[in-house]
Design an enzyme around this catalytic site. Structure first.
Site, PDB file in Angstrom:
ATOM      1  N   ASP A  44      49.750  12.022  92.688  1.00 51.06           N
ATOM      2  CA  ASP A  44      49.204  11.415  91.482  1.00 51.06           C
ATOM      3  C   ASP A  44      49.337   9.905  91.652  1.00 51.06           C
ATOM      4  OD1 ASP A  44      48.625  10.402  88.985  1.00 51.06           O
ATOM      5  OD2 ASP A  44      50.069  11.629  87.894  1.00 51.06           O
TER       6      ASP A  44
ATOM      7  N   TRP B 244      55.635  11.713  84.017  1.00 49.48           N
ATOM      8  CA  TRP B 244      54.362  12.279  84.487  1.00 49.48           C
ATOM      9  C   TRP B 244      54.577  13.347  85.551  1.00 49.48           C
ATOM     10  CZ3 TRP B 244      50.963  11.699  81.058  1.00 49.48           C
ATOM     11  CH2 TRP B 244      50.974  10.553  80.245  1.00 49.48           C
TER      12      TRP B 244
ATOM     13  N   LYS C  35      43.355   2.528  84.669  1.00 49.62           N
ATOM     14  CA  LYS C  35      44.363   1.518  84.982  1.00 49.62           C
ATOM     15  C   LYS C  35      43.869   0.545  86.058  1.00 49.62           C
ATOM     16  CE  LYS C  35      48.313   4.380  83.590  1.00 49.62           C
ATOM     17  NZ  LYS C  35      47.562   5.351  82.792  1.00 49.62           N
TER      18      LYS C  35
END
Length: 359
Positions: A170, A100, A194
């Site tokens: 992030d 990511w 999530k």
């Protein structure tokens, strides 16, 4: 009962499912579904106001930080952040700790110069790089606090706080799972699916003082300032996804907030990792224990030929979502906020039983 270890979209609290399902049929006794109420109505404005207020309360944010609920998920933020913060001739510093962060680096290069200050790519991201120097001229330093695919997580943010440049993170897979000083971050972003809610909305927390400093013209929808000015309603927001976030944030507050969920998350992670370490049949894939993620535990079987058999055992016991990401294989156990400790206990019992039979 299903035991849901999916990496995302992932498990949500049962009471959130119940409240959300009721709201689909009749929201707040209005006779209307949450799916059809106008986003400019008082009914939905109350939802947005509560969701924003809950984020501010749970994160203990100061007055300089604004809370936004935006379309596009974290992947949109990969380019929206440098678009808003980085001029063509300026430097942004990035840490490269997994899939990511690598995606974020790729997008940032479109808008300016990117200096990767540390990387674990050569080791296939099975550890965190510890040594790095951040250029004082960097407009910001970006990190991915938790990498879901490889199972590594930053636990000590001191070096980042000391870098002396705006900090961007992030936090898609560990947002609100542990206590930290969120005010030390100038921009935080997290896909909701999530720990915060349902897929379809992205949470952004931004220090408004870092905005408005780039030379390029920004499309209206890409400018954070416009979203702040319009209270996350510059266009029609993802109404249902925001509502599910609000319910999940309310659940977290009622549970005791971030401090309370951190204790539970630590229990889950400790139980799982202790089990992995005690059974020679299983092997953790993160080299340094201090780099292990408390949200996504990755491991393999010592004998890869037994993988299908273990997956079958899990399926027979209603344990789902344990297969590792297709790019790395093995197994990945996601331990997000709403996952009950009882599910981890059942899984570890299965692991012990499997090890006894195959060890």
């Amino acid at each position: 009962m299903m035991h849901n270890f999916n990496a995302g979209p992932s498990i949500l609290p049962q009471e959130v499912f119940k409240q959300a399902s009721e709201a689909i049929l009749n929201y707040n006794n209005s006779g209307l579904s949450i799916l059809e109420i106008g986003h400019r109505t008082d009914l939905f404005q109350a939802v947005m106001d509560e969701a924003i207020a809950l984020v501010k309360e749970l994160m203990q944010l100061d007055d300089q930080h604004e809370v936004l609920f935006l379309h596009g998920g974290a992947s949109t933020q990969f380019f929206q952040i440098p678009m808003n913060l980085l001029n063509d001739n300026e430097i942004a510093a990035y840490t490269d700790t997994g899939t990511w962060s690598a995606k974020a680096i790729k997008e940032a290069k479109i808008f300016g110069h990117v200096e990767v200050v540390c990387s674990a790519k050569e080791s296939n991201y099975n550890r965190l790089p510890k040594q790095f120097t951040v250029p004082k001229t960097a407009k910001y330093l970006h990190l991915t606090t938790n990498e879901t695919i490889h199972g590594v997580q930053w636990h000590d943010f001191t070096p980042f706080y000391e870098a002396g440049v705006p900090l961007v993170a992030d936090m898609s897979s560990d947002i609100l799972s542990r206590q930290m000083d969120f005010n030390k971050f100038d921009l935080i972003y997290a896909g909701a699916q999530k720990n915060v809610g349902a897929a379809g909305v992205n949470l952004v927390v931004v220090n408004k003082n870092i905005l408005g400093k780039v030379n390029r013209k920004l499309a209206s929808m890409m400018d954070y300032r416009n979203h702040i000015e319009n209270g996350s309603m510059l266009n029609t927001p993802p109404v249902f996804a925001v509502y599910v976030c609000m319910l999940t944030l309310r659940w977290l507050k009622n549970l005791g907030g971030v401090a309370a969920i951190e204790k539970i998350n630590n229990q889950k992670a400790q139980l799982l990792y202790n089990t992995i370490d005690s059974l020679p049949v299983f092997k953790g894939t993160v080299i340094n224990k201090e780099d292990r993620s408390s949200m996504n535990a990755c491991f393999v079987l010592d004998n890869a030929d037994l993988e299908k058999e273990f997956l079958t055992l899990c399926k027979q016991n209603n344990v789902i979502g344990v297969k590792g990401h297709r790019s790395v294989g093995g197994f990945r156990i996601s331990l997000y906020n709403a996952l009950p400790l009882a599910s981890v206990q059942l899984l570890t019992d299965l692991m012990k039983d499997f090890a006894n039979k195959k060890g």
